[in-house]
Design a protein around this motif. Sequence first.
Motif, PDB file in Angstrom:
ATOM      1  N   ASP A  84       0.822  -1.210   0.000  1.00  0.00           N
ATOM      2  CA  ASP A  84       0.000   0.000   0.000  1.00  0.00           C
ATOM      3  C   ASP A  84       0.850   1.251   0.000  1.00  0.00           C
ATOM      4  OD1 ASP A  84       1.099  -0.241   2.469  1.00  0.00           O
ATOM      5  OD2 ASP A  84      -0.782  -0.184   3.609  1.00  0.00           O
ATOM      6  N   ASP A  85       2.137   1.126  -0.314  1.00  0.00           N
ATOM      7  CA  ASP A  85       3.101   2.219  -0.355  1.00  0.00           C
ATOM      8  C   ASP A  85       3.353   2.867   1.004  1.00  0.00           C
ATOM      9  OD1 ASP A  85       4.138   2.168  -2.814  1.00  0.00           O
ATOM     10  OD2 ASP A  85       2.923   3.819  -3.637  1.00  0.00           O
ATOM     11  N   LYS A  86       2.931   2.234   2.078  1.00  0.00           N
ATOM     12  CA  LYS A  86       3.221   2.742   3.424  1.00  0.00           C
ATOM     13  C   LYS A  86       4.495   2.049   3.949  1.00  0.00           C
ATOM     14  CE  LYS A  86      -1.529   3.813   4.817  1.00  0.00           C
ATOM     15  NZ  LYS A  86      -2.613   3.511   5.807  1.00  0.00           N
TER      16      LYS A  86
END
Length: 516
Positions: A47-49
């Motif tokens: 989730d690109d976190k």
Amino acid sequence: MQLSKLYKLTEQGIGIIKLVYPHVTESELECRQTEKYGEVWYVRGADDKWYSPIDAYMISHQKTPGNKDEFKAAIKEIAHTFGLDDGGKEKKENTVDASEIEEIASKLLRIGGKWYKKAKDPLTKQETLFNILSSTIVNDYGKEIGNMILKVAPKYLAETNIPSHTDYKECIDNGDGELFYNIYRPLSHIPTEGEWKHIEMLLRHIFQEQYEMALDYLKVLFERPLHPLPVLLLVSDETGTGKSTFCKFLNAMFCENALPLTPEIVESRFNSYWVGKLLGYIEEQADDSNERKKQNAKLKHIVTAETLPSEKKGKEPTLAFNFLKIVICSNDECTPVKIDPNDTRYWVRKVPALSKKEEGTDILDECKKEIPFFLKYLLDRQMRYERKNRLWFNPEEMHTDAWRKIVRHSEPSLEQELREILLDIMREQHLEMLEYDLTTLMALCEKLRLSSRLKCSITRSDLSQILQRWGIGKATKTATRITYYLRDELNKPSYSCQKVGKKLKIYKKNLIEDDF
């Protein structure tokens, strides 16, 4: 703190991250400086976190970050996976195998209730026992391994002292299953075939015509350390004789079981330094005559005593088995000790000066190299002198000229004085024999005022005992003419007199010591 250790021990969490994302790339990792844990590796999720290793692990295992119970469960799982304890600390695995434990334990021992560690003393280069606490072993190796070491280390009820150079045992069983630690030290030399020409040169120089007797002395010392031997007294008023070299050679031969002694050490009541040793050598005598008398009396006792009280400072004396042999070196050829004619405890050798060739050789270092070869020779050699005495040798074999000289100077002052007067008269009159009877000898003493000069009374009985000690035969049974000599003063010429009486013949050979 638990997490910081966990991160550190798993390379700041990379190991955990790779567990979650086996195919993670370098671009998906980022090292961040945190206030609480220092450097921590973060990973970028789908989730690109960015997630910490623990959070990434929890998400991948369907756990909710921030949930305390699930967090604890995650920590436990990670710890188990990476070989950590439940607190996040690295488990101390038993990485020391049995042989290593035995090797470490072999340098440790317990005597009574005290632990010791064997180590070479940096000064003496000899193996020494040093006190050590059992807790120190546990701290050094960890509780589990430390206790294993202490468990297998040898344990002894107490110390004992059993000398042997041919069948040495450090552990002595008393027959009832109790083990004792032998404080006598093994020799470092291994008997080997080889030449020992420098040792032979030294021994032939010291003992000369008694060379074979010296080899027997050393063989008894090596093979039968418990057997008592006479005090070996090496005398010479010359320097550079090799007496000290011989003592240092014996020290090297018998290692920690031989040691130098001084008059002060011998006289001290705290004698644990030398009690229980094989050999002690003294290279100087007490200067004061009274101190020398006390020292000699003590040495005579040491030579023949089976046991001696051993005393350390601050401790009660204990009875110790005694097998100490004594070697004395002295520059005094006349009165290094007092020897009675019936004393069988001294073997005296007069040692000549080394030749220039011998003196120029570094003989001690060469002798030390040859010790293993010499010990092999002693083992193979047959004894030449049978045991004749409690000190092995026949006393007559030890009656050297040097011994007789000391005996002469150990006589009471009257005896010495009378001997010198009679010898002087013989030299003056060019005679080998003098004729006297007890009456004329008394007259000689009175003329020279020996009684007042020596501050002692002189009786016919005193003179009779002196003549007996000199080996003078009995007087003639019948009275015959006697030609005897008197002096009015010590420094005046002697003159002859005649009388009829029971003649005593005093031969020069009974008195002379010029050859000694």
